[in-house]
Design a protein around this motif. Structure first.
Motif, PDB file in Angstrom:
ATOM      1  N   PRO A 184       0.881  -1.205   0.130  1.00 38.93           N
ATOM      2  CA  PRO A 184      -0.457   0.003   0.063  1.00 38.93           C
ATOM      3  C   PRO A 184       0.938   1.366   0.106  1.00 38.93           C
ATOM      4  CG  PRO A 184      -0.378  -0.915   2.351  1.00 38.93           C
ATOM      5  CD  PRO A 184       0.725  -1.772   1.309  1.00 38.93           C
ATOM      6  N   LEU A 185       1.598   0.921   0.612  1.00 32.62           N
ATOM      7  CA  LEU A 185       2.658   1.796   0.293  1.00 32.62           C
ATOM      8  C   LEU A 185       3.231   2.788  -0.859  1.00 32.62           C
ATOM      9  CD1 LEU A 185       5.082   1.816   3.802  1.00 32.62           C
ATOM     10  CD2 LEU A 185       3.227   3.121   3.418  1.00 32.62           C
ATOM     11  N   LEU A 186       3.689   1.696  -1.465  1.00 35.27           N
ATOM     12  CA  LEU A 186       3.993   1.840  -2.684  1.00 35.27           C
ATOM     13  C   LEU A 186       3.428   2.367  -3.835  1.00 35.27           C
ATOM     14  CD1 LEU A 186       6.928  -0.816  -2.938  1.00 35.27           C
ATOM     15  CD2 LEU A 186       7.096   1.376  -3.298  1.00 35.27           C
ATOM     16  N   VAL A 187       1.897   2.010  -3.588  1.00 33.61           N
ATOM     17  CA  VAL A 187       0.448   1.825  -4.548  1.00 33.61           C
ATOM     18  C   VAL A 187       0.300   3.364  -4.437  1.00 33.61           C
ATOM     19  CG1 VAL A 187      -0.976   1.025  -5.050  1.00 33.61           C
ATOM     20  CG2 VAL A 187       0.361  -0.109  -4.996  1.00 33.61           C
ATOM     21  N   TYR A 188      -0.110   3.684  -3.130  1.00 31.65           N
ATOM     22  CA  TYR A 188      -0.543   4.475  -2.918  1.00 31.65           C
ATOM     23  C   TYR A 188       0.533   5.752  -2.522  1.00 31.65           C
ATOM     24  CZ  TYR A 188      -4.955   1.812  -2.864  1.00 31.65           C
ATOM     25  OH  TYR A 188      -5.771   0.838  -2.972  1.00 31.65           O
ATOM     26  N   THR A 189       1.041   5.830  -1.607  1.00 29.75           N
ATOM     27  CA  THR A 189       2.217   6.526  -0.855  1.00 29.75           C
ATOM     28  C   THR A 189       2.890   7.267  -1.699  1.00 29.75           C
ATOM     29  OG1 THR A 189       1.608   5.831   1.658  1.00 29.75           O
ATOM     30  CG2 THR A 189       3.241   7.878   1.110  1.00 29.75           C
ATOM     31  N   ALA A 190       3.982   6.645  -2.499  1.00 28.85           N
ATOM     32  CA  ALA A 190       4.488   6.803  -3.257  1.00 28.85           C
ATOM     33  C   ALA A 190       3.831   6.931  -4.338  1.00 28.85           C
ATOM     34  CB  ALA A 190       6.014   5.176  -4.271  1.00 28.85           C
ATOM     35  N   GLY A 191       2.867   6.291  -4.671  1.00 28.80           N
ATOM     36  CA  GLY A 191       2.000   7.233  -6.099  1.00 28.80           C
ATOM     37  C   GLY A 191       2.039   6.298  -7.467  1.00 28.80           C
ATOM     38  N   LEU A 192       3.035   4.768  -7.221  1.00 31.65           N
ATOM     39  CA  LEU A 192       3.867   4.057  -7.990  1.00 31.65           C
ATOM     40  C   LEU A 192       1.936   3.162  -8.745  1.00 31.65           C
ATOM     41  CD1 LEU A 192       6.926   2.940  -6.695  1.00 31.65           C
ATOM     42  CD2 LEU A 192       6.619   4.649  -8.725  1.00 31.65           C
ATOM     43  N   GLY A 193       0.779   3.091  -8.035  1.00 29.75           N
ATOM     44  CA  GLY A 193       0.244   2.393  -8.891  1.00 29.75           C
ATOM     45  C   GLY A 193       0.342   1.264  -8.509  1.00 29.75           C
ATOM     46  N   LEU A 194      -0.443   0.392 -10.160  1.00 23.92           N
ATOM     47  CA  LEU A 194      -0.305  -0.675 -10.375  1.00 23.92           C
ATOM     48  C   LEU A 194       1.479  -1.362 -10.096  1.00 23.92           C
ATOM     49  CD1 LEU A 194      -1.557  -3.809 -10.524  1.00 23.92           C
ATOM     50  CD2 LEU A 194      -1.278  -3.306 -13.260  1.00 23.92           C
ATOM     51  N   THR A 195       2.450  -0.331 -10.593  1.00 23.93           N
ATOM     52  CA  THR A 195       3.732  -0.726 -10.629  1.00 23.93           C
ATOM     53  C   THR A 195       4.771  -0.838  -9.252  1.00 23.93           C
ATOM     54  OG1 THR A 195       4.148   0.618 -12.613  1.00 23.93           O
ATOM     55  CG2 THR A 195       6.246  -0.195 -10.706  1.00 23.93           C
ATOM     56  N   GLY A 196       3.628  -0.089  -8.318  1.00 29.86           N
ATOM     57  CA  GLY A 196       4.349  -0.858  -7.015  1.00 29.86           C
ATOM     58  C   GLY A 196       4.345  -1.701  -6.010  1.00 29.86           C
ATOM     59  N   SER A 197       2.686  -2.578  -6.872  1.00 28.22           N
ATOM     60  CA  SER A 197       2.129  -3.941  -6.120  1.00 28.22           C
ATOM     61  C   SER A 197       3.526  -4.819  -6.790  1.00 28.22           C
ATOM     62  CB  SER A 197       1.230  -4.296  -7.478  1.00 28.22           C
ATOM     63  OG  SER A 197       0.533  -5.696  -7.065  1.00 28.22           O
ATOM     64  N   ALA A 198       4.299  -4.856  -7.649  1.00 32.59           N
ATOM     65  CA  ALA A 198       4.925  -5.966  -8.400  1.00 32.59           C
ATOM     66  C   ALA A 198       6.418  -5.692  -7.430  1.00 32.59           C
ATOM     67  CB  ALA A 198       4.879  -5.271  -9.806  1.00 32.59           C
ATOM     68  N   ILE A 199       6.722  -4.383  -7.713  1.00 38.51           N
ATOM     69  CA  ILE A 199       7.829  -4.045  -6.845  1.00 38.51           C
ATOM     70  C   ILE A 199       7.754  -4.203  -4.962  1.00 38.51           C
ATOM     71  CG2 ILE A 199       8.873  -2.370  -5.358  1.00 38.51           C
ATOM     72  CD1 ILE A 199       8.850  -0.805  -8.129  1.00 38.51           C
ATOM     73  N   ALA A 200       6.523  -4.923  -4.473  1.00 39.04           N
ATOM     74  CA  ALA A 200       6.836  -5.476  -3.344  1.00 39.04           C
ATOM     75  C   ALA A 200       6.461  -6.960  -3.231  1.00 39.04           C
ATOM     76  CB  ALA A 200       5.229  -5.148  -2.423  1.00 39.04           C
ATOM     77  N   ASN A 201       5.726  -7.594  -4.616  1.00 38.19           N
ATOM     78  CA  ASN A 201       6.463  -8.924  -4.638  1.00 38.19           C
ATOM     79  C   ASN A 201       7.411  -9.421  -5.055  1.00 38.19           C
ATOM     80  OD1 ASN A 201       5.817 -10.914  -6.330  1.00 38.19           O
ATOM     81  ND2 ASN A 201       3.901 -11.017  -6.382  1.00 38.19           N
ATOM     82  N   VAL A 202       8.300  -8.303  -5.795  1.00 43.59           N
ATOM     83  CA  VAL A 202       9.617  -9.385  -5.888  1.00 43.59           C
ATOM     84  C   VAL A 202      10.456  -8.903  -4.660  1.00 43.59           C
ATOM     85  CG1 VAL A 202      11.938  -8.393  -7.085  1.00 43.59           C
ATOM     86  CG2 VAL A 202       9.548  -8.282  -8.231  1.00 43.59           C
ATOM     87  N   ALA A 203      10.068  -7.850  -3.577  1.00 48.37           N
ATOM     88  CA  ALA A 203      11.248  -7.774  -2.496  1.00 48.37           C
ATOM     89  C   ALA A 203      10.429  -8.942  -1.479  1.00 48.37           C
ATOM     90  CB  ALA A 203      10.342  -6.320  -1.733  1.00 48.37           C
ATOM     91  N   ALA A 204       9.660  -9.499  -1.566  1.00 50.76           N
ATOM     92  CA  ALA A 204       9.189 -10.583  -0.510  1.00 50.76           C
ATOM     93  C   ALA A 204      10.103 -11.969  -0.913  1.00 50.76           C
ATOM     94  CB  ALA A 204       7.273 -11.249  -0.720  1.00 50.76           C
ATOM     95  N   GLN A 205       9.613 -11.835  -2.602  1.00 57.29           N
ATOM     96  CA  GLN A 205      10.632 -12.908  -2.943  1.00 57.29           C
ATOM     97  C   GLN A 205      12.356 -13.205  -2.640  1.00 57.29           C
ATOM     98  OE1 GLN A 205       8.340 -15.723  -3.496  1.00 57.29           O
ATOM     99  NE2 GLN A 205       6.861 -14.290  -3.914  1.00 57.29           N
ATOM    100  N   ALA A 206      12.966 -11.890  -2.724  1.00 57.21           N
ATOM    101  CA  ALA A 206      14.352 -11.808  -2.911  1.00 57.21           C
ATOM    102  C   ALA A 206      14.353 -11.977  -0.870  1.00 57.21           C
ATOM    103  CB  ALA A 206      14.150 -10.736  -3.083  1.00 57.21           C
ATOM    104  N   VAL A 207      13.680 -11.336  -0.239  1.00 48.49           N
ATOM    105  CA  VAL A 207      14.242 -12.038   1.678  1.00 48.49           C
ATOM    106  C   VAL A 207      14.172 -13.308   1.424  1.00 48.49           C
ATOM    107  CG1 VAL A 207      13.256 -11.220   3.688  1.00 48.49           C
ATOM    108  CG2 VAL A 207      13.494  -8.924   1.622  1.00 48.49           C
ATOM    109  N   GLY A 208      12.394 -13.430   1.541  1.00 49.69           N
ATOM    110  CA  GLY A 208      12.789 -15.167   1.895  1.00 49.69           C
ATOM    111  C   GLY A 208      13.679 -15.845   0.784  1.00 49.69           C
ATOM    112  N   ALA A 209      14.206 -16.004  -0.315  1.00 51.47           N
ATOM    113  CA  ALA A 209      15.354 -16.699  -0.711  1.00 51.47           C
ATOM    114  C   ALA A 209      16.520 -16.938  -0.474  1.00 51.47           C
ATOM    115  CB  ALA A 209      15.137 -16.425  -2.177  1.00 51.47           C
ATOM    116  N   ALA A 210      17.071 -15.166   0.152  1.00 52.71           N
ATOM    117  CA  ALA A 210      17.808 -15.604   1.136  1.00 52.71           C
ATOM    118  C   ALA A 210      18.264 -15.628   2.494  1.00 52.71           C
ATOM    119  CB  ALA A 210      17.904 -13.518   0.994  1.00 52.71           C
TER     120      ALA A 210
END
Length: 440
Positions: A184-210
């Protein structure tokens, strides 16, 4: 082991072990779909166009994940057999080899996905240029997390095989909690919209893999690739990939049909599908427990325990399916409103709702027996029954729904048939001894 039916009471220690494993798997499995549900709700309030784009993009992402899902389920069964035979070192090494495999496959999937993203999404979007543009913008970013997705699957696989239940919970919940907060921070606060959702998705996978790779490094005696083990995993993987591909062909057909019915239909389908996948993964917690316990029992040459556990886990799957059906049935008027305020989308969601509720009790049994047969290594049968159900029933019913204008209810009637055919086939299979093969 004492048979539940013969003794008249449950075998308490084994039931407690089943529920303990299922409970930890429940939390792990719930973390990812809970994040996706939050993400769907966040994106849904941007409007029907971004929600439709997320639906199409997520469907294609799920299709590409198919090529690596065997590193989770195949690894659990193989590691569990070594664990049951007292070879913990060999069980952990299955995780090492699965992680090598996952990393290589993940990079290849990213390359292929970026090359073919435009035509594939265009095919799914059905000529709707607004939906296609939104879906492609989300997908091209989310795809970068694919190596992380597969490494997380491999990590879950070997840890379940050696019955380490707490670490996967901590890792997966932590990774997805960070991402759910970021969305929600990336989608609304940062104003990235749908792109912010995708970035948050990638972040979750990177942290979990590490975090999974760190746990593997601490447990393994060697991190070197072993071609013999990787080849053996690949042989198991072929049937599991075909099985998963059959799933995705059917679900992609459903998404394409819903998209051609209209924006409201594909948006409602996305809501229903996310709830269905969320519930399926939670029901699958009993399957995960079964993979570990069945594999360990057969690895220890205890066929009687494996048979008893098979029916015990099927009963618990049925109980869970009924509980979810009652929950969603009661939430008919309330739950869809958590994801959208659009009246046309709500109307379409209510049309698919009865089918969604009706399929849950048999689905509980199907998912439980999935775990039994995967843990036993009976993946050839699972491949065949899934292909028959998906290609012979699910996809044709969906296409008929489009041709005869049966609406979104017709699409979900296909999903109900997909569950029903597998239910019959898997119950009959489990009643035989064909899957009971002992040893490592």
């Amino acid at each position: 082991m004492t048979d539940d039916t013969a003794a008249g009471v449950p075998d308490a220690p084994q039931t407690r072990r089943l529920l303990s494993l299922a409970g930890s798997a429940f939390v792990v499995l719930a973390a990812e779909p809970l994040y996706l549900l939050v993400d769907t709700a966040v994106v849904g309030h941007l409007g029907s166009r971004p929600l439709a784009g997320l639906g199409v993009g997520a469907a294609l992402m799920a299709l590409l994940t198919v090529v690596g899902t065997f590193v989770e389920y195949g690894t659990t069964g193989r590691a569990a057999r070594w664990f049951g035979a007292g070879r913990v070192d060999a069980a952990v090494d299955e995780g090492v080899q699965a992680s090598w495999f996952a990393g290589v496959i993940g990079v290849l999937v990213v390359a292929a996905g970026e090359i073919f993203a435009h035509p594939l999404i265009g095919l799914l979007a059905g000529g709707n240029t607004d939906t296609q543009h939104a879906a492609e913008s989300w997908f091209r970013i989310a795809l970068l997390g694919m190596p992380g997705v597969l490494l997380v699957l491999a990590g879950n696989g070997w840890m379940r095989g050696v019955q380490r239940t707490r670490e996967p919970v901590v890792i997966v919940v932590a990774a997805n909690a960070v991402s759910a907060a970021a969305s929600p921070l990336l989608v609304y606060t940062a104003g990235l919209g749908l792109t912010g959702s995708a970035i948050a998705n990638v972040a979750a996978q990177a942290v979990g893999a590490a975090l999974f790779l760190r746990a593997l490094r601490r447990s393994a005696t060697t991190l070197r690739p072993n071609r013999a083990v990787i080849k053996a995993q690949a042989r198991v993987g072929v049937d599991l990939i075909v099985r998963s591909a059959a799933f995705q062909v059917a679900f992609l057909t459903a998404a394409a049909v819903a998209a051609r019915m209209g924006t409201a239909q594909i948006a409602a389908h996305q809501i229903g599908l996310q709830l269905d996948e969320f519930t399926a993964l939670l029901l699958d917690s009993f399957a995960i427990a079964a993979q570990s316990l069945i594999g360990a029992a057969l690895g220890a040459a205890d066929a009687s325990s494996a048979r008893t556990m098979a029916w015990r886990v099927a009963r618990w799957g049925l109980y869970a399916g009924v509980a979810f059906a009652l929950l969603y049935g009661a939430g008919y008027a309330v739950i869809p409103r958590l994801f959208t305020s659009s009246a046309p989308v709500l109307h379409q969601a209510h049309l698919l709702w009865p089918w969604f509720v009706a399929l849950l009790p048999p689905a509980g049994v199907v998912f439980a027996l999935d775990g039994v047969l995967i843990g036993a290594g009976d993946v050839g049968f699972l491949r065949t029954i899934t292909v028959i159900s998906a290609v012979g029933f699910f996809a044709p019913i969906d296409i008929a729904a489009l041709h005869w204008h049966l609406g979104i209810g017709g699409v979900w009637a296909g999903l109900f048939a997909f569950i029903a055919v597998r239910f019959v086939g898997m119950v009959l299979r489990t009643r035989t001894d064909a899957w009971v093969v002992t040893g490592t």
